[in-house]
Scaffold this motif. Structure first.
Motif, PDB file in Angstrom:
ATOM      1  N   ASP A 243       5.285  12.828  -0.213  1.00  0.00           N
ATOM      2  CA  ASP A 243       4.163  11.894  -0.302  1.00  0.00           C
ATOM      3  C   ASP A 243       3.081  12.562  -1.145  1.00  0.00           C
ATOM      4  O   ASP A 243       2.460  13.533  -0.719  1.00  0.00           O
ATOM      5  CB  ASP A 243       3.650  11.608   1.118  1.00  0.00           C
ATOM      6  CG  ASP A 243       2.261  10.966   1.153  1.00  0.00           C
ATOM      7  OD1 ASP A 243       1.673  10.699   0.094  1.00  0.00           O
ATOM      8  OD2 ASP A 243       1.776  10.737   2.282  1.00  0.00           O
TER       9      ASP A 243
ATOM     10  N   PHE B  27      -1.333  12.355   7.629  1.00  0.00           N
ATOM     11  CA  PHE B  27      -0.315  11.683   6.811  1.00  0.00           C
ATOM     12  C   PHE B  27       1.069  12.283   7.016  1.00  0.00           C
ATOM     13  O   PHE B  27       2.067  11.564   6.963  1.00  0.00           O
ATOM     14  CB  PHE B  27      -0.753  11.632   5.347  1.00  0.00           C
ATOM     15  CG  PHE B  27      -1.898  10.684   5.175  1.00  0.00           C
ATOM     16  CD1 PHE B  27      -1.695   9.308   5.195  1.00  0.00           C
ATOM     17  CD2 PHE B  27      -3.199  11.156   5.075  1.00  0.00           C
ATOM     18  CE1 PHE B  27      -2.751   8.426   5.102  1.00  0.00           C
ATOM     19  CE2 PHE B  27      -4.270  10.275   4.975  1.00  0.00           C
ATOM     20  CZ  PHE B  27      -4.050   8.909   4.993  1.00  0.00           C
TER      21      PHE B  27
ATOM     22  N   GLN C 127      -4.486   3.378  -5.244  1.00  0.00           N
ATOM     23  CA  GLN C 127      -5.943   3.386  -5.006  1.00  0.00           C
ATOM     24  C   GLN C 127      -6.565   4.771  -4.884  1.00  0.00           C
ATOM     25  O   GLN C 127      -7.682   4.902  -4.409  1.00  0.00           O
ATOM     26  CB  GLN C 127      -6.275   2.557  -3.760  1.00  0.00           C
ATOM     27  CG  GLN C 127      -6.053   3.251  -2.418  1.00  0.00           C
ATOM     28  CD  GLN C 127      -4.641   3.099  -1.892  1.00  0.00           C
ATOM     29  OE1 GLN C 127      -3.711   2.945  -2.647  1.00  0.00           O
ATOM     30  NE2 GLN C 127      -4.482   3.160  -0.585  1.00  0.00           N
ATOM     31  N   LYS C 128      -5.840   5.802  -5.326  1.00  0.00           N
ATOM     32  CA  LYS C 128      -6.416   7.148  -5.217  1.00  0.00           C
ATOM     33  C   LYS C 128      -6.646   7.677  -6.641  1.00  0.00           C
ATOM     34  O   LYS C 128      -7.520   7.186  -7.320  1.00  0.00           O
ATOM     35  CB  LYS C 128      -5.494   8.039  -4.393  1.00  0.00           C
ATOM     36  CG  LYS C 128      -5.040   7.364  -3.081  1.00  0.00           C
ATOM     37  CD  LYS C 128      -5.753   7.850  -1.840  1.00  0.00           C
ATOM     38  CE  LYS C 128      -5.491   6.965  -0.648  1.00  0.00           C
ATOM     39  NZ  LYS C 128      -4.734   7.589   0.431  1.00  0.00           N
TER      40      LYS C 128
ATOM     41  N   THR D 139      -4.599  14.423   2.855  1.00  0.00           N
ATOM     42  CA  THR D 139      -5.926  13.833   2.664  1.00  0.00           C
ATOM     43  C   THR D 139      -6.844  14.008   3.872  1.00  0.00           C
ATOM     44  O   THR D 139      -8.061  14.070   3.725  1.00  0.00           O
ATOM     45  CB  THR D 139      -5.765  12.328   2.385  1.00  0.00           C
ATOM     46  OG1 THR D 139      -4.566  12.133   1.624  1.00  0.00           O
ATOM     47  CG2 THR D 139      -6.938  11.779   1.623  1.00  0.00           C
TER      48      THR D 139
ATOM     49  N   CYS E 132      -0.849  16.421  -1.062  1.00  0.00           N
ATOM     50  CA  CYS E 132      -2.239  16.597  -0.613  1.00  0.00           C
ATOM     51  C   CYS E 132      -2.370  15.952   0.750  1.00  0.00           C
ATOM     52  O   CYS E 132      -2.154  14.748   0.890  1.00  0.00           O
ATOM     53  CB  CYS E 132      -3.224  15.952  -1.592  1.00  0.00           C
ATOM     54  SG  CYS E 132      -4.914  15.919  -0.924  1.00  0.00           S
TER      55      CYS E 132
ATOM     56  N   SER F 231       0.855  -1.190   0.000  1.00  0.00           N
ATOM     57  CA  SER F 231       0.000   0.000   0.000  1.00  0.00           C
ATOM     58  C   SER F 231       0.892   1.242   0.000  1.00  0.00           C
ATOM     59  O   SER F 231       2.121   1.141   0.056  1.00  0.00           O
ATOM     60  CB  SER F 231      -0.968  -0.023   1.189  1.00  0.00           C
ATOM     61  OG  SER F 231      -0.379   0.555   2.330  1.00  0.00           O
ATOM     62  N   GLY F 232       0.294   2.398  -0.075  1.00  0.00           N
ATOM     63  CA  GLY F 232       1.073   3.640  -0.178  1.00  0.00           C
ATOM     64  C   GLY F 232       2.105   3.805   0.929  1.00  0.00           C
ATOM     65  O   GLY F 232       3.212   4.308   0.711  1.00  0.00           O
ATOM     66  N   THR F 233       1.741   3.349   2.109  1.00  0.00           N
ATOM     67  CA  THR F 233       2.634   3.511   3.253  1.00  0.00           C
ATOM     68  C   THR F 233       3.958   2.786   3.049  1.00  0.00           C
ATOM     69  O   THR F 233       4.994   3.217   3.569  1.00  0.00           O
ATOM     70  CB  THR F 233       1.935   3.037   4.543  1.00  0.00           C
ATOM     71  OG1 THR F 233       0.705   3.748   4.660  1.00  0.00           O
ATOM     72  CG2 THR F 233       2.777   3.290   5.776  1.00  0.00           C
TER      73      THR F 233
ATOM     74  N   VAL G 218       0.553  10.647  -2.462  1.00  0.00           N
ATOM     75  CA  VAL G 218      -0.317   9.479  -2.643  1.00  0.00           C
ATOM     76  C   VAL G 218      -1.718   9.884  -3.093  1.00  0.00           C
ATOM     77  O   VAL G 218      -2.295   9.239  -3.966  1.00  0.00           O
ATOM     78  CB  VAL G 218      -0.384   8.629  -1.349  1.00  0.00           C
ATOM     79  CG1 VAL G 218      -1.417   7.511  -1.502  1.00  0.00           C
ATOM     80  CG2 VAL G 218       0.977   8.028  -1.007  1.00  0.00           C
ATOM     81  N   SER G 219      -2.263  10.958  -2.519  1.00  0.00           N
ATOM     82  CA  SER G 219      -3.663  11.267  -2.827  1.00  0.00           C
ATOM     83  C   SER G 219      -3.826  12.376  -3.863  1.00  0.00           C
ATOM     84  O   SER G 219      -4.889  12.972  -3.963  1.00  0.00           O
ATOM     85  CB  SER G 219      -4.414  11.639  -1.546  1.00  0.00           C
ATOM     86  OG  SER G 219      -3.845  12.787  -0.968  1.00  0.00           O
TER      87      SER G 219
HETATM   88  C1  LIG Z   1      -3.850   7.107   1.390  1.00  0.00           C
HETATM   89  C2  LIG Z   1      -2.629   7.861   1.742  1.00  0.00           C
HETATM   90  C3  LIG Z   1      -1.407   7.238   2.090  1.00  0.00           C
HETATM   91  C4  LIG Z   1      -1.173   5.774   2.071  1.00  0.00           C
HETATM   92  O1  LIG Z   1      -2.047   5.028   2.735  1.00  0.00           O
HETATM   93  P1  LIG Z   1      -2.127   3.457   2.513  1.00  0.00           P
HETATM   94  O2  LIG Z   1      -3.302   3.117   3.346  1.00  0.00           O
HETATM   95  O3  LIG Z   1      -0.871   2.870   3.020  1.00  0.00           O
HETATM   96  O4  LIG Z   1      -2.294   3.214   1.053  1.00  0.00           O
HETATM   97  C5  LIG Z   1      -0.315   8.033   2.360  1.00  0.00           C
HETATM   98  N1  LIG Z   1      -0.386   9.355   2.282  1.00  0.00           N
HETATM   99  C6  LIG Z   1      -1.498   9.995   1.928  1.00  0.00           C
HETATM  100  C7  LIG Z   1      -1.471  11.476   1.819  1.00  0.00           C
HETATM  101  C8  LIG Z   1      -2.659   9.277   1.650  1.00  0.00           C
HETATM  102  O5  LIG Z   1      -3.785   9.910   1.296  1.00  0.00           O
END
Ligand SMILES: *Cc1c(COP(=O)(O)O)cnc(C)c1O
Length: 384
Positions: free
Chosen positions: A167, A90, A192-193, A141, A139, A63-65, A169-170
């Motif tokens: 980061d 985040f 997944q974003k 989130t 961003c 996952s993103g983390t 991710v979103s």
């Molecule tokens: C969703 C998100 C993540 C990663 O989350 P995971 O649940 O590990 O996919 C990291 N940073 C931001 C800003 C996010 O929105």
């Protein structure tokens, strides 16, 4: 209501386009086959424009983390110092990852809902001259703000030799990100974003400056060792079994991005943000983010004591099949968040606004039906 017609308006996971879903249903292939290598290499190449980089983009099953953690563990060691820009949940995650590895995280903390500005960062970096890396969230989130990454990158470059690790991710794939031109050293995102895929892929790219640092150390992690990904990439593969089906889907996502074009994608997201914000204002629902820092991918609303956001969410879910997000950490039960990214169009925004209006009525909030929808329509017709 159709149980399988869930209207998913959370800031990830986001809806999957049918053609991407179909691509992921293809029969499995050998992960060490020439067929996979070709798919993998041509797909990785097509990620570069969204990252704004000429560096290779590595695809990780996680996952993103997992990519956030890679950004930490490959660049710093226990005892090192880092600056972490914390504008919400985040940013705080980056700080926690640092601390887990024995790295001192100096937090530049702003109120949730605010952005980190260059004016705040400059003196902060002067106070902490020994930081080897600066971590930022593009961003945030949890609050719906977009930090001014381009300007923050400039401050980092001017003030320090530290690496700038971001980061996105979103928002990557929905807003402009220019890794090379802005001077981002490590850029990470997830699937997944805005990338319209299920959870399960993380993406990471590193600058030449970053690679110099990475090459000098052995990370205290095995699966997340970025050098292993680079080594395998040279052999046109991944170090461990890749998420093959997700890569099938990713290739289709790349095709969709190329067909629409990044500039049009960015405009669509800005439009959806502007529509959502105009609607919330028309309904007199307070927005968390200032216009200047409002994210094109997610909008947070802070109704104060006017009503319980959890009651709104419950009614949306139970009566209208619509899912929106609540608050995280201390904002749990205090705010609601509408995701408008990825496989989402302006008319989808009208739909969720309409459902929010009806649900508010149904929980006893006297909003004028149609006022939010109308405000969003007024924004939309100016653009089509
Ligand atoms: C969703 C998100 C993540 C990663 O989350 P995971 O649940 O590990 O996919 C990291 N940073 C931001 C800003 C996010 O929105």
């Amino acid at each position: 209501m159709f149980a399988d017609n869930l209207i998913l308006r959370i800031p990830g996971p986001t809806p999957i386009p049918p053609r991407v879903q179909q691509a992921m249903n293809r029969p499995m292939i050998g992960h060490r086959s020439g067929q996979f290598s070709e798919l993998f290499m041509r797909t990785a190449e097509r990620l570069k424009p969204a990252f704004g980089t000429s560096q290779d983009v590595y695809i990780v099953a996680g996952s993103g983390t997992s990519a956030l953690e890679m950004g930490v563990v490959n660049t710093l060691q226990a005892g090192d110092e880092a600056a972490v820009l914390v504008s919400g949940a985040f940013g705080e995650r980056f700080a926690k990852i640092c601390e887990r590895y024995g790295i001192t995280a100096h937090r530049l903390q702003v109120e949730w809902g605010d952005a980190v500005t260059p004016e705040l960062l400059t003196p902060f970096l002067q106070e902490h001259p020994n930081v080897k890396a600066v971590f930022a969230t593009h961003c945030e989130t949890s609050t719906g703000i977009l930090n001014p990454i381009k300007e923050l990158a400039r401050v980092v470059r001017e003030q320090t030799d530290a690496l700038f690790i971001v980061d996105a991710v979103s928002c990557l794939g929905a807003v402009p990100v220019e890794m090379d031109a802005w001077g981002i050293d490590i850029l990470v995102t997830g699937s997944q974003k805005a990338f319209m895929l299920p959870t399960g892929l993380a993406f990471i790219a590193a600058s030449e400056r970053a690679w110099k640092v990475i090459d000098e150390q052995t990370p205290q992690a095995f699966y997340l060792d970025l050098k292993a990904y680079r080594k395998s990439f040279a052999d046109q593969t991944t170090p461990y079994t890749p998420a093959v089906s997700l890569v099938f889907g990713l290739e289709e996502v790349c095709a969709m991005i190329e067909e629409e074009g990044l500039p049009a994608i960015f405009k669509r997201h800005e439009l959806m943000r502007d529509m959502t914000r105009a609607a919330m204002r028309a309904l007199q629902l307070p927005l968390m983010a200032a216009d200047e820092y409002a994210s094109p991918t997610v909008t947070s609303i802070h109704p104060g004591n006017a009503f319980d956001p959890e009651a709104l969410r419950k009614t949306l879910r139970n009566k209208h099949n619509v899912v929106i997000a609540g608050g995280q950490a201390h904002l749990k039960g205090k705010i609601f968040r509408i995701g408008h990214m990825g496989y989402c169009e302006p008319l989808d925004v009208i739909q969720v606004i309409s459902a929010v209006e009806m649900s508010l009525r149904q929980i006893g909030v006297e909003v004028p039906l149609g006022e939010g929808v109308k405000a969003a329509q007024e924004v939309l017709i100016k653009h089509v």
